[in-house]
Motif scaffolding. Structure first.
Motif, PDB file in Angstrom:
ATOM      1  N   SER A  62       0.995  -0.808  -0.152  1.00 44.40           N
ATOM      2  CA  SER A  62       0.081   0.010  -0.033  1.00 44.40           C
ATOM      3  C   SER A  62       0.754   1.180   0.342  1.00 44.40           C
ATOM      4  O   SER A  62       0.375   2.103  -0.291  1.00 44.40           O
ATOM      5  CB  SER A  62      -1.273  -0.289   1.128  1.00 44.40           C
ATOM      6  N   GLN A  86      -2.509   5.439   3.024  1.00 48.76           N
ATOM      7  CA  GLN A  86      -3.358   3.333   1.957  1.00 48.76           C
ATOM      8  C   GLN A  86      -4.350   4.470   1.001  1.00 48.76           C
ATOM      9  O   GLN A  86      -5.466   3.872   1.147  1.00 48.76           O
ATOM     10  CB  GLN A  86      -3.276   2.898   3.233  1.00 48.76           C
ATOM     11  N   ASP A 111      -6.285   1.716   0.128  1.00 48.08           N
ATOM     12  CA  ASP A 111      -7.047   0.340   1.168  1.00 48.08           C
ATOM     13  C   ASP A 111      -8.880   1.473   1.394  1.00 48.08           C
ATOM     14  O   ASP A 111      -8.803   2.702   2.237  1.00 48.08           O
ATOM     15  CB  ASP A 111      -6.978   0.057   2.096  1.00 48.08           C
ATOM     16  N   GLY A 135      -5.732  -2.984   8.086  1.00 45.04           N
ATOM     17  CA  GLY A 135      -4.606  -2.420   7.195  1.00 45.04           C
ATOM     18  C   GLY A 135      -3.825  -3.757   6.520  1.00 45.04           C
ATOM     19  O   GLY A 135      -2.659  -3.909   5.887  1.00 45.04           O
ATOM     20  N   THR A 146      -5.827  -5.974   2.324  1.00 41.19           N
ATOM     21  CA  THR A 146      -6.534  -5.675   1.310  1.00 41.19           C
ATOM     22  C   THR A 146      -7.434  -6.193   1.155  1.00 41.19           C
ATOM     23  O   THR A 146      -7.513  -7.033   0.984  1.00 41.19           O
ATOM     24  CB  THR A 146      -5.609  -4.751  -0.083  1.00 41.19           C
TER      25      THR A 146
HETATM   26 MG    MG Z   1      -2.303  -2.877   2.509  1.00 45.68          MG
END
Ligand code: MG
Ligand code: GDP
Length: 602
Positions: free
Chosen positions: A20, A41, A44, A53, A55
């Motif tokens: 990310s 991020q 996401d 944290g 995806t």
């Molecule tokens: Mg990630």
């Protein structure tokens, strides 16, 4: 954009290796997201993803890019980055998004080395004929060992360790070189621009306002917003309301041509009508053959979900319906339990999938739920030749007439430092594993392959592996078939009554210790009541363990429920605990933890 200026790639990486962060840096460097607007991020999107944290859903972003090395002639290329989920539960989605690309960045943490799931995804990418660009990330870390891990990667991919690019997604070092390399090395897409259109669906998500948004990669022809489209697996024809690209927000386009990656909106309301892996073509000029095969992901793990408040059953049903619109892998059917009332048996791709679904149900639909211990699917052959597929342990047929029972097995790959070979083998052996083979990645890291029963590894195997190896081992597994096994159903009785939601299927050799451990655990977890509660674990009519929860003494009761002050304190405590889940089972108040106690009695 003409195909020769397109580059479609994905990033293969283990969780936390920096995918990310690298994606964010690329968006920033290509000017798609400006520096100030760059929120960490970016890809996401869902809250749960950001909090955890990870995806969950693949996403695609289009980035214009002009090279900036020696042979820079000002040509503007378009890079399509297709983000893939990194967790083992979502391997199916990974393999779909790979097929939409010509290249893959193999991103490896320079302080960790390659991990088992990454290796598995790398093999998928190689099998799909993608050009692989190996990259070591986090070279800014003091603990980085780029030399060592470059050797390891070179050993796996062939090629030279010096050619492994070194970057820091955090500082941005090397990221521009990586973009240059993508332009130079990833082959441009090829396809027939004049043929009937064919586009692969690699993701589809449900949007409250727009209905289903389908992500596609066009292989041949073009998809125009004026077309009617046809889904090749079902023949269903849909109006096309919009086509576009994401950069980084959705932007309408007139059409998508060969090699392009973007989205379609057709006004369909169910993800099931726009299934990942299916091929989209034009209704007026349909292609003859679909791209690749379509394979529906099979649920591997089942669990019962019950509303704590029985009145919430229809809310739960509606919620599952809505959730399934945006999660085609979710399957469910209503069931009823003597102990828990009306609920659903739900099939998941794995435990992470289960956790996410449950959390979304509670968060987005405001439900309080009890879930039962997850189990795998068993196939039971009876003496009379009939066959049962058991997704709920309480429905396991009577032992007497069973001919043979089959359980699902996985082939597992573990990567770890050689120091831990002994302890890993011990663990696998204890989980009824069969050693398949072993290979050295380098002098001090090894790949160990085992066949293991899925039921033995789904709860705490990964944790056990991590704790035995100080966090250094990584694991990947995939379903590899089934095997006959000597399994029995262990029931739990409270006050002499079988509680169906506690039943579990375990190997005969482990049944006794399982029963003892579970009865002990339940004694700890179930609060004392105003009467005595005997707990028994049994195989059929044979009791294998017993415990007793003593009644609360009268004077203790008086203290609890007596004066005003203590009542107030109790209220306060209740609030502090938040929503403590309890369910009445007969006359006994049983907390949620008790229903999944089996998870910690491996
Ligand atoms: Mg990630
Ligand atoms: P993902 O799970 O692969 O998407 O990984 P993330 O991008 O979320 O990164 C995981 C963690 O590593 C985060 O705390 C990042 O800040 C950190 N990280 C990512 N890239 C780098 C890097 O190049 N250097 C350092 N020091 N940390 C990084």
């Amino acid at each position: 954009t003409p195909p020769e200026l397109l580059r479609n790639f994905c990033i293969i990486a283990h969780i936390d290796h920096g995918k990310s962060t690298l994606a964010d840096r690329m968006l920033q460097l290509t000017g798609v997201v400006d520096d100030r607007a760059a929120r960490a991020q970016y890809l996401d999107r869902m809250d749960i993803e950001r909090e955890r944290g990870i995806t969950i859903k693949s996403q695609a972003v289009r980035m214009p890019f002009t090279k900036s090395d020696g042979d820079d002639d000002g040509t503007q290329y378009v890079l399509n980055m297709i983000d893939t989920p990194g967790h083992v539960d979502f391997t199916y989605e990974v393999s779909r998004s790979l097929e939409a690309c010509e290249g893959a960045i193999l991103l490896v943490d320079a302080a960790q080395g390659i991990e088992a799931q990454t290796l598995a995804n790398l093999y998928l990418a190689m099998a799909a004929d993608l050009h692989i660009i190996p990259v070591l990330n986090k070279i800014d870390l003091p603990g980085a060992q780029p030399e060592k891990y470059a050797e390891e990667i070179a050993g796996i991919l062939g090629g030279d360790a010096d050619e492994v690019l070194r970057v820091s997604a955090k500082t941005g070092q090397g990221v521009r070189e990586l973009l240059n390399l993508i332009v130079d090395e990833v082959p441009p897409p090829q396809g027939d621009p004049d043929g009937p259109p064919r586009a692969l669906i690699f993701d589809s998500v449900y949007d409250t306002y727009r209905g289903v948004v389908t992500y596609v990669r066009v292989f041949d022809g073009k998809l125009s917003h004026r077309d009617k489209i046809k889904m090749m697996s079902t023949g269903a024809v849909h109006e096309m309301l919009e086509v576009g690209v994401i950069s980084p927000e959705p932007m309408k386009a007139d059409h998508l041509g060969v090699g392009e990656v973007g989205y379609l909106i057709t006004g369909v309301k169910e993800v099931r009508q726009s299934r990942v892996g299916d091929t989209v073509t034009s209704a007026s000029r349909p292609a003859e053959e679909a791209l690749g095969g379509y394979q529906h992901p099979n649920p591997m793990v089942f669990s019962g979900l019950y509303p704590i408040d029985g009145d919430d059953f229809s809310t739960l049903r509606d919620a599952l319906e809505k959730l399934q619109l945006n999660d085609a892998a979710l399957v469910y059917e209503p069931e009823s339990s003597g102990a828990l009332g009306f609920g659903f048996r739900i099939g998941f791709l794995g435990l992470l999938h289960l956790e996410i679904v449950r959390e979304r149900l509670e968060r987005e639909f405001n439900l309080d739920l009890i879930s039962t211990a997850p189990n795998v699917v068993y196939r039971v052959e009876m003496e009379d030749g009939s066959e049962h597929v058991v997704t709920n342990p309480s429905e396991y047929p009577n032992a007497g007439k069973i001919q043979k029972v089959f359980e699902p097995v996985v082939s597992a790959t573990i990567l770890a430092p050689t120091d831990y070979i002994g302890t890993i083998m011990e663990l696998c052996q204890a989980r009824r594993g069969k050693l398949g083979g072993m290979d050295y990645l380098s002098e001090d890291r090894v790949e160990i392959r085992y066949t293991l029963p899925m039921g033995e590894i789904m709860f705490d195997f990964f944790d056990a592996l991590k704790s035995r190896t100080k966090g250094y081992a990584s694991l990947n597994y995939e379903l590899s078939g089934e095997q006959a096994a000597d399994l029995v159903k262990v029931d739990v009785l409270l006050q002499g009554e079988v509680v169906d939601a506690f039943s579990a299927i375990v190997h005969r050799d482990n049944a006794y210790s399982y029963g003892v451990a579970l009865a002990g655990k339940l004694k700890e977890l179930i609060p004392r009541q105003q009467f005595e509660v005997p707990i028994q674990a049994a195989i059929g009519a044979r009791v294998i363990a017993r415990e007793n929860i003593r009644a609360i003494r009268k004077d203790v009761l008086a203290k609890c429920y007596g004066g005003d002050i203590s009542r107030k304190r109790k209220l306060l405590e209740k609030q502090k605990e938040g929503k403590k889940r309890m369910k009445m089972v007969g006359r006994v108040e049983v907390p949620q933890e008790a229903f999944i106690a089996a998870l910690s009695t491996g």
